[in-house]
Write an enzyme that holds these catalytic residues in place. Sequence first.
Site, PDB file in Angstrom:
ATOM      1  CB  CYS A 135     -78.700  -5.977-176.919  1.00 25.86           C
ATOM      2  SG  CYS A 135     -79.566  -6.381-178.630  1.00 25.86           S
ATOM      3  CG  ASP A 136     -82.896  -1.318-174.469  1.00 26.24           C
ATOM      4  OD1 ASP A 136     -83.855  -1.508-174.987  1.00 26.24           O
ATOM      5  OD2 ASP A 136     -82.745  -0.379-173.897  1.00 26.24           O
ATOM      6  CD  GLN A 137     -77.548   2.528-178.682  1.00 25.17           C
ATOM      7  OE1 GLN A 137     -78.135   3.044-179.520  1.00 25.17           O
ATOM      8  NE2 GLN A 137     -76.207   2.315-178.838  1.00 25.17           N
TER       9      GLN A 137
END
Length: 197
Positions: A73-75
Amino acid sequence: MPSRTSANLILASQSAYRQAQLRQLGLPFTTAAAYINEEVLTGENAQQTAVRLAKTKTLKIAKEHANDYIIGCDQTAGLDDIILGKPGTEENAFNQLMQCQARTVTFYSALCVYSPENKQLIQHCTQTKVSFRELNESQIRSYIQRESPLDCAGSFKCEGLGISLFESIQSDDPSALIGLPLIALCTALQHTPFQPI
């Protein structure tokens, strides 16, 4: 519910925030750090960056753990055409929050799940629109001193005092703003040995 397996569930992140989120689902998991270059590519927008980085993290860990389920995941955060990253310093956090006050910022929480059964990737990106209150310099400095959000995109922790900075939040998944979109993750894990229910 699918039968249990000898495969592991691996979160490709050392983030304490994302680990706490994943624990909410009651699933056994381990973590692995996916050290990758997180620079924004020329011409890339905030959403493209988040999706690419989530996929890159997932694939990096999948190379070492091809028989396991991997969650990457990444934001990122976008304010107009500016990508807001992790501030790293109090001064950068102050500048980011001054930019954000009385404006709406879009957060992109990208998810990528690798399945060893078919070697496929399931990808999703949840958008969250955060409208910030009007804030003065004193309020912003007080917030930074109290919560030290230096490792958070957008310079706040919504699971803590950061919620006081907001006027409103719009999202299909309230968990996404913390960093791991749990609704999308539960959907991705359906028909796997790690289906939460």
